[in-house]
Design a protein around this motif. Structure first.
Motif, PDB file in Angstrom:
ATOM      1  N   UNK A  19       0.788  -1.199   0.081  1.00  0.00           N
ATOM      2  CA  UNK A  19      -0.090   0.107   0.000  1.00  0.00           C
ATOM      3  C   UNK A  19       0.884   1.245  -0.174  1.00  0.00           C
ATOM      4  N   UNK A  20       0.443   2.317   0.524  1.00  0.00           N
ATOM      5  CA  UNK A  20       1.087   3.576   0.478  1.00  0.00           C
ATOM      6  C   UNK A  20       2.259   3.568   1.475  1.00  0.00           C
ATOM      7  N   UNK A  21       2.308   2.800   2.360  1.00  0.00           N
ATOM      8  CA  UNK A  21       3.244   2.892   3.679  1.00  0.00           C
ATOM      9  C   UNK A  21       4.102   1.484   3.633  1.00  0.00           C
ATOM     10  N   UNK A  22       3.519   0.321   3.376  1.00  0.00           N
ATOM     11  CA  UNK A  22       4.333  -1.007   3.638  1.00  0.00           C
ATOM     12  C   UNK A  22       4.006  -1.885   2.707  1.00  0.00           C
ATOM     13  N   UNK A  23       4.757  -2.791   2.582  1.00  0.00           N
ATOM     14  CA  UNK A  23       4.645  -4.057   1.662  1.00  0.00           C
ATOM     15  C   UNK A  23       4.360  -5.231   2.638  1.00  0.00           C
ATOM     16  N   UNK A  24       3.562  -6.243   2.186  1.00  0.00           N
ATOM     17  CA  UNK A  24       3.309  -7.458   2.891  1.00  0.00           C
ATOM     18  C   UNK A  24       4.203  -8.534   2.592  1.00  0.00           C
ATOM     19  N   UNK A  25       5.522  -8.447   2.069  1.00  0.00           N
ATOM     20  CA  UNK A  25       6.406  -9.533   1.638  1.00  0.00           C
ATOM     21  C   UNK A  25       6.666 -10.534   2.803  1.00  0.00           C
ATOM     22  N   UNK A  26       6.814  -9.834   4.009  1.00  0.00           N
ATOM     23  CA  UNK A  26       7.210 -10.641   5.413  1.00  0.00           C
ATOM     24  C   UNK A  26       6.079 -10.596   6.474  1.00  0.00           C
ATOM     25  N   UNK A  27       4.994 -10.518   5.945  1.00  0.00           N
ATOM     26  CA  UNK A  27       3.910 -10.248   6.984  1.00  0.00           C
ATOM     27  C   UNK A  27       3.641 -11.506   7.725  1.00  0.00           C
ATOM     28  N   UNK A  28       3.303 -11.469   8.995  1.00  0.00           N
ATOM     29  CA  UNK A  28       3.138 -12.653   9.762  1.00  0.00           C
ATOM     30  C   UNK A  28       1.987 -12.655  10.537  1.00  0.00           C
ATOM     31  N   UNK A  29       1.264 -13.705  11.273  1.00  0.00           N
ATOM     32  CA  UNK A  29       0.210 -13.346  12.150  1.00  0.00           C
ATOM     33  C   UNK A  29       0.243 -14.358  13.122  1.00  0.00           C
ATOM     34  N   UNK A  30      -0.241 -14.155  14.567  1.00  0.00           N
ATOM     35  CA  UNK A  30      -0.318 -15.137  15.398  1.00  0.00           C
ATOM     36  C   UNK A  30      -1.747 -15.805  15.434  1.00  0.00           C
ATOM     37  N   UNK A  31      -1.704 -17.324  15.765  1.00  0.00           N
ATOM     38  CA  UNK A  31      -2.931 -17.796  15.937  1.00  0.00           C
ATOM     39  C   UNK A  31      -2.766 -18.491  17.386  1.00  0.00           C
ATOM     40  N   UNK A  32      -4.018 -18.515  18.201  1.00  0.00           N
ATOM     41  CA  UNK A  32      -4.124 -19.004  19.374  1.00  0.00           C
ATOM     42  C   UNK A  32      -5.274 -19.935  19.418  1.00  0.00           C
TER      43      UNK A  32
END
Length: 388
Positions: A19-32
């Motif tokens: 987007x205008x600020x970040x790229x999502x190439x290294x994005x992660x998420x937590x799952x519980x």
């Protein structure tokens, strides 16, 4: 009802988009996964939670502070009078010994656990979460279907206007009537060209929202406002930094059409400050607080009360995130709608398998809890990650 075990994992949600600020190439998420002593249909009741896109996995905070507090809490201190787990009491246990303020990544960690607890409680009660919310925190009735818009239009290497138009045609073909695209990651002239390319597909401005992801300073935000004004768009989203209420308050002076912001505000105090000082207008503007990023649904209930005190109602809210929890909230508490990600952030974005978008609205299945089990790839990913 007791919590027997809590498991946490990190999963990738990377994508070559920006987007205008970040790229999502290294994005992660937590799952519980919150495993309880309840059994329904021959299976232990397990509640699942994850954080929305745009914030990284909060594994350190979860394992160093919040999960140990929950594990150490005396089971009886987490129960409501009817014997079921009380999400508000869980929230209090998680936030023990935390100072006020500092609504950053800890709000993400708490939100992940909170989602899992609400999922488990609704499953144990044998009702969809939207029904439980309508009965326990609403007026006893729920919306039969919810307005949703298709969020996309990201910048992507090699993506030209024709490909952008094809993407938007796919969304319309899925049943969406409003689409959203990113701006602010290119020059104003280039973004205007991209907007006009999309308008050629959707037909009119009220079917297109644009999102700057907080990129602009005041001068740029005002320049875009002036250029966007003739299009009469569905909304102009997050022009400046989410905490720059003064910048946001300047925009209505030159931009009469709907605006939206709030997805990066993580507490009811910040939401109230936006309503008080951000120049937002209850008769046309939209608030996008995402419970999965902002301490969860317990805090979101406080947020709704806080903005009500400033003249905003539930219908002003269309949460960020495009996930099933917000969809349940939108139906049960009668919000203005919900975001949707038809083609990105899989498998966490999107709704139950087989659910159709009709005339820009989506219904909710009658399944206990949040409904994760009706989204095959998502429940499989969460079960694999947590070993449940």
């Amino acid at each position: 009802m007791r919590i027997l075990e809590i498991r946490e994992a990190i999963v990738p949600i990377s994508s070559p988009i920006r987007n205008a600020y970040i790229d999502f190439s290294k994005m992660t998420a937590s799952v519980v996964a919150v495993i309880t002593d309840q059994v329904r249909d021959g299976r232990p009741v397990v509640g699942y939670g994850f954080n929305s896109n745009g914030r990284y996995a909060a594994s350190g905070l979860l394992n160093e502070r919040f999960l140990p507090r929950l594990r150490e809490a005396a089971p009886e201190t987490l129960l409501a009078d009817d014997g079921f787990i009380d999400p508000a009491k869980v929230w209090d246990a998680l936030m023990a010994n935390e100072k006020p303020g500092g609504h950053g990544e800890r709000s993400v960690a708490v939100g992940v656990i909170d989602m899992a607890v609400w999922d488990a409680v609704a499953k144990a009660r044998g009702v969809p979460l939207w029904r439980h919310l309508a009965d326990a925190h609403g007026d006893g009735t729920a919306d039969e279907n919810v307005f949703v818009y298709a969020a996309g239009g990201y910048y992507h290497p090699g993506k030209d206007d024709r490909q952008l138009q094809e993407e938007m045609r796919r969304y319309l073909g899925m049943g969406y009537e409003v689409v959203k695209m990113k701006i602010g990651g290119a020059s104003l002239d280039e973004d205007l060209r991209r907007i006009e390319a999309v308008l050629a597909v959707v037909g009119e401005g009220r079917r297109l929202a644009v999102d700057a992801n907080g990129r602009f300073d005041l001068e740029t935000a005002l320049a875009y406002a002036g250029a966007l004004r003739p299009y009469e768009l569905f909304w102009y989203e997050e022009a400046g930094d989410p905490l720059d209420y003064a910048l946001q308050a300047e925009l209505p002076k030159v931009y009469p059409h709907p605006m939206a912001t709030g997805e990066n505000l993580f507490s009811h105090q910040d939401a109230r400050n936006l309503a008080r000082y951000g120049g937002m207008r209850p008769d046309r503007d939209w608030l996008q607080f995402d419970c999965a990023l902002s301490y969860g649904l317990v805090e979101y209930l406080r947020t709704l009360k806080a903005i009500a005190g400033e003249g905003f109602g539930n219908r002003n809210c269309i949460p960020h995130g495009g996930h099933q929890l917000s969809l349940n909230i939108a139906a049960g508490l009668k919000l203005g709608g919900n975001e949707s990600y038809p083609e990105v952030f899989a498998p966490f974005g999107g709704f139950a398998d087989g659910v159709r978008i009709e005339n820009g609205r989506v219904g909710l299945p009658d399944a206990p809890g949040v409904g994760f089990e009706l989204k095959g790839k998502l429940i499989a990913a969460m079960r694999e990650a947590t070993g449940t």
